[in-house]
Design a protein around this motif. Structure first.
Motif, PDB file in Angstrom:
ATOM      1  N   GLU A  23       0.798  -1.230   0.000  1.00 17.56           N
ATOM      2  CA  GLU A  23       0.000   0.000   0.000  1.00 17.56           C
ATOM      3  C   GLU A  23       0.828   1.276   0.000  1.00 17.56           C
ATOM      4  OE1 GLU A  23       1.070  -1.047   4.070  1.00 17.56           O
ATOM      5  OE2 GLU A  23       0.113  -2.216   2.517  1.00 17.56           O
ATOM      6  N   LEU A  24       2.138   1.186  -0.104  1.00 19.98           N
ATOM      7  CA  LEU A  24       2.972   2.385  -0.078  1.00 19.98           C
ATOM      8  C   LEU A  24       2.614   3.359  -1.199  1.00 19.98           C
ATOM      9  CD1 LEU A  24       6.453   0.788   0.610  1.00 19.98           C
ATOM     10  CD2 LEU A  24       4.962   1.916   2.227  1.00 19.98           C
ATOM     11  N   ALA A  25       2.136   2.834  -2.312  1.00 14.03           N
ATOM     12  CA  ALA A  25       1.812   3.689  -3.452  1.00 14.03           C
ATOM     13  C   ALA A  25       0.625   4.601  -3.150  1.00 14.03           C
ATOM     14  CB  ALA A  25       1.502   2.832  -4.681  1.00 14.03           C
ATOM     15  N   LEU A  26      -0.123   4.314  -2.124  1.00 12.07           N
ATOM     16  CA  LEU A  26      -1.321   5.085  -1.809  1.00 12.07           C
ATOM     17  C   LEU A  26      -1.064   6.242  -0.855  1.00 12.07           C
ATOM     18  CD1 LEU A  26      -3.723   2.058  -1.232  1.00 12.07           C
ATOM     19  CD2 LEU A  26      -3.368   3.349  -3.341  1.00 12.07           C
ATOM     20  N   LYS A  27       0.176   6.503  -0.515  1.00 11.55           N
ATOM     21  CA  LYS A  27       0.477   7.468   0.535  1.00 11.55           C
ATOM     22  C   LYS A  27       0.626   8.906   0.048  1.00 11.55           C
ATOM     23  CE  LYS A  27       0.608   4.216   3.598  1.00 11.55           C
ATOM     24  NZ  LYS A  27      -0.545   3.882   4.337  1.00 11.55           N
ATOM     25  N   GLY A  28       0.334   9.168  -1.210  1.00 10.10           N
ATOM     26  CA  GLY A  28       0.332  10.539  -1.710  1.00 10.10           C
ATOM     27  C   GLY A  28       1.684  11.209  -1.711  1.00 10.10           C
ATOM     28  N   LYS A  29       1.765  12.399  -1.088  1.00 12.57           N
ATOM     29  CA  LYS A  29       2.987  13.201  -1.109  1.00 12.57           C
ATOM     30  C   LYS A  29       4.151  12.541  -0.379  1.00 12.57           C
ATOM     31  CE  LYS A  29       0.525  17.551  -1.537  1.00 12.57           C
ATOM     32  NZ  LYS A  29       0.267  18.866  -0.948  1.00 12.57           N
ATOM     33  N   ASN A  30       3.857  11.616   0.517  1.00  5.32           N
ATOM     34  CA  ASN A  30       4.912  10.939   1.272  1.00  5.32           C
ATOM     35  C   ASN A  30       5.443   9.696   0.558  1.00  5.32           C
ATOM     36  OD1 ASN A  30       4.726  12.754   3.388  1.00  5.32           O
ATOM     37  ND2 ASN A  30       3.140  11.558   4.398  1.00  5.32           N
ATOM     38  N   LEU A  35       9.031   4.920  -0.049  1.00  3.37           N
ATOM     39  CA  LEU A  35       9.811   4.054  -0.937  1.00  3.37           C
ATOM     40  C   LEU A  35      11.287   4.063  -0.558  1.00  3.37           C
ATOM     41  CD1 LEU A  35       8.128   4.762  -4.377  1.00  3.37           C
ATOM     42  CD2 LEU A  35       7.937   2.710  -2.960  1.00  3.37           C
ATOM     43  N   HIS A  36      11.788   5.231  -0.212  1.00  8.91           N
ATOM     44  CA  HIS A  36      13.183   5.334   0.217  1.00  8.91           C
ATOM     45  C   HIS A  36      13.407   4.530   1.502  1.00  8.91           C
ATOM     46  CE1 HIS A  36      17.151   7.001   0.897  1.00  8.91           C
ATOM     47  NE2 HIS A  36      16.772   7.296   2.123  1.00  8.91           N
ATOM     48  N   THR A  37      12.482   4.649   2.435  1.00  7.97           N
ATOM     49  CA  THR A  37      12.589   3.914   3.695  1.00  7.97           C
ATOM     50  C   THR A  37      12.543   2.408   3.450  1.00  7.97           C
ATOM     51  OG1 THR A  37      11.576   5.733   4.916  1.00  7.97           O
ATOM     52  CG2 THR A  37      11.549   3.569   5.978  1.00  7.97           C
ATOM     53  N   LEU A  38      11.657   1.968   2.562  1.00 11.98           N
ATOM     54  CA  LEU A  38      11.587   0.540   2.238  1.00 11.98           C
ATOM     55  C   LEU A  38      12.907   0.063   1.631  1.00 11.98           C
ATOM     56  CD1 LEU A  38      10.151  -2.153   1.974  1.00 11.98           C
ATOM     57  CD2 LEU A  38       9.193  -1.338  -0.201  1.00 11.98           C
ATOM     58  N   SER A  80      14.660 -14.066   4.633  1.00  9.47           N
ATOM     59  CA  SER A  80      14.707 -12.870   5.476  1.00  9.47           C
ATOM     60  C   SER A  80      13.799 -11.745   4.975  1.00  9.47           C
ATOM     61  CB  SER A  80      16.136 -12.362   5.596  1.00  9.47           C
ATOM     62  OG  SER A  80      16.563 -11.802   4.372  1.00  9.47           O
ATOM     63  N   LEU A  81      13.454 -11.754   3.698  1.00  9.58           N
ATOM     64  CA  LEU A  81      12.593 -10.688   3.161  1.00  9.58           C
ATOM     65  C   LEU A  81      11.194 -10.711   3.773  1.00  9.58           C
ATOM     66  CD1 LEU A  81      13.625 -10.650  -0.605  1.00  9.58           C
ATOM     67  CD2 LEU A  81      14.165  -8.953   1.152  1.00  9.58           C
ATOM     68  N   THR A  82      10.784 -11.845   4.330  1.00 12.98           N
ATOM     69  CA  THR A  82       9.475 -11.909   4.987  1.00 12.98           C
ATOM     70  C   THR A  82       9.430 -11.018   6.220  1.00 12.98           C
ATOM     71  OG1 THR A  82      10.118 -13.813   6.324  1.00 12.98           O
ATOM     72  CG2 THR A  82       9.070 -14.277   4.206  1.00 12.98           C
ATOM     73  N   GLU A  83      10.606 -10.624   6.728  1.00 13.83           N
ATOM     74  CA  GLU A  83      10.687  -9.806   7.937  1.00 13.83           C
ATOM     75  C   GLU A  83      10.698  -8.306   7.650  1.00 13.83           C
ATOM     76  OE1 GLU A  83      14.259 -11.227   9.742  1.00 13.83           O
ATOM     77  OE2 GLU A  83      13.524 -13.288   9.871  1.00 13.83           O
ATOM     78  N   VAL A  84      10.697  -7.920   6.366  1.00 13.91           N
ATOM     79  CA  VAL A  84      10.750  -6.501   6.000  1.00 13.91           C
ATOM     80  C   VAL A  84       9.331  -5.988   5.794  1.00 13.91           C
ATOM     81  CG1 VAL A  84      11.614  -4.802   4.348  1.00 13.91           C
ATOM     82  CG2 VAL A  84      13.016  -6.800   4.926  1.00 13.91           C
ATOM     83  N   ALA A  85       8.925  -5.041   6.634  1.00 13.49           N
ATOM     84  CA  ALA A  85       7.580  -4.467   6.532  1.00 13.49           C
ATOM     85  C   ALA A  85       7.420  -3.696   5.228  1.00 13.49           C
ATOM     86  CB  ALA A  85       7.319  -3.541   7.718  1.00 13.49           C
ATOM     87  N   GLY A  86       6.262  -3.819   4.603  1.00 12.32           N
ATOM     88  CA  GLY A  86       5.964  -3.075   3.379  1.00 12.32           C
ATOM     89  C   GLY A  86       6.091  -3.898   2.113  1.00 12.32           C
ATOM     90  N   ILE A  87       6.685  -5.087   2.208  1.00 12.86           N
ATOM     91  CA  ILE A  87       6.813  -5.945   1.029  1.00 12.86           C
ATOM     92  C   ILE A  87       5.531  -6.758   0.877  1.00 12.86           C
ATOM     93  CG2 ILE A  87       8.022  -7.927   0.034  1.00 12.86           C
ATOM     94  CD1 ILE A  87      10.595  -6.882   1.252  1.00 12.86           C
TER      95      ILE A  87
END
Length: 122
Positions: A23-30, A35-38, A80-87
């Protein structure tokens, strides 16, 4: 055991891990900040595994480029990618370089994937 292990044997030659965020794409101006944080979180997870593979971020996806001599670490990275929030999901893949596609030709190259898979299977 990671989610895609049953679909793609580790013996298949992969050169990238494709990562789709949720759902990161839905965050508008942020969106850019999220995406950078991910991307940074993915890099941090790789560092925790002593892996320094490049992480690229074209629109809509993240890619981890897997060096040819580092496939032995692939399973641990996938787990380990299962532990990364946002994926939302991820999958090992084989990226076909654009230069393998003849864009100047009038004849479409529908058999390109078959050619590449046959070459990899040898």
């Amino acid at each position: 055991m990671h989610l895609f292990q049953y679909r793609l044997p580790m013996s298949f030659i992969t050169n990238t891990i494709l990562i789709r965020y949720g759902e990161l794409a839905l965050k508008g101006k942020n969106r850019r900040k999220f995406l950078h944080t991910l991307r940074q979180n993915i890099k941090q997870k790789l560092r925790s595994l002593n892996v320094s593979w490049p992480v690229r971020q074209p629109f809509g996806y993240h890619y981890i480029d897997v060096p040819a001599d580092k496939h032995s670490a692939m399973e641990g990275v996938l787990d380990s990618l299962t532990e990364v929030a946002g994926i939302a999901w991820y999958a090992p893949a084989h990226r076909i370089p654009l230069e393998k596609i003849d864009l100047a030709s009038d004849t479409p190259r529908y058999n390109l994937i078959d050619e590449q898979v046959t070459k990899l299977a040898r």
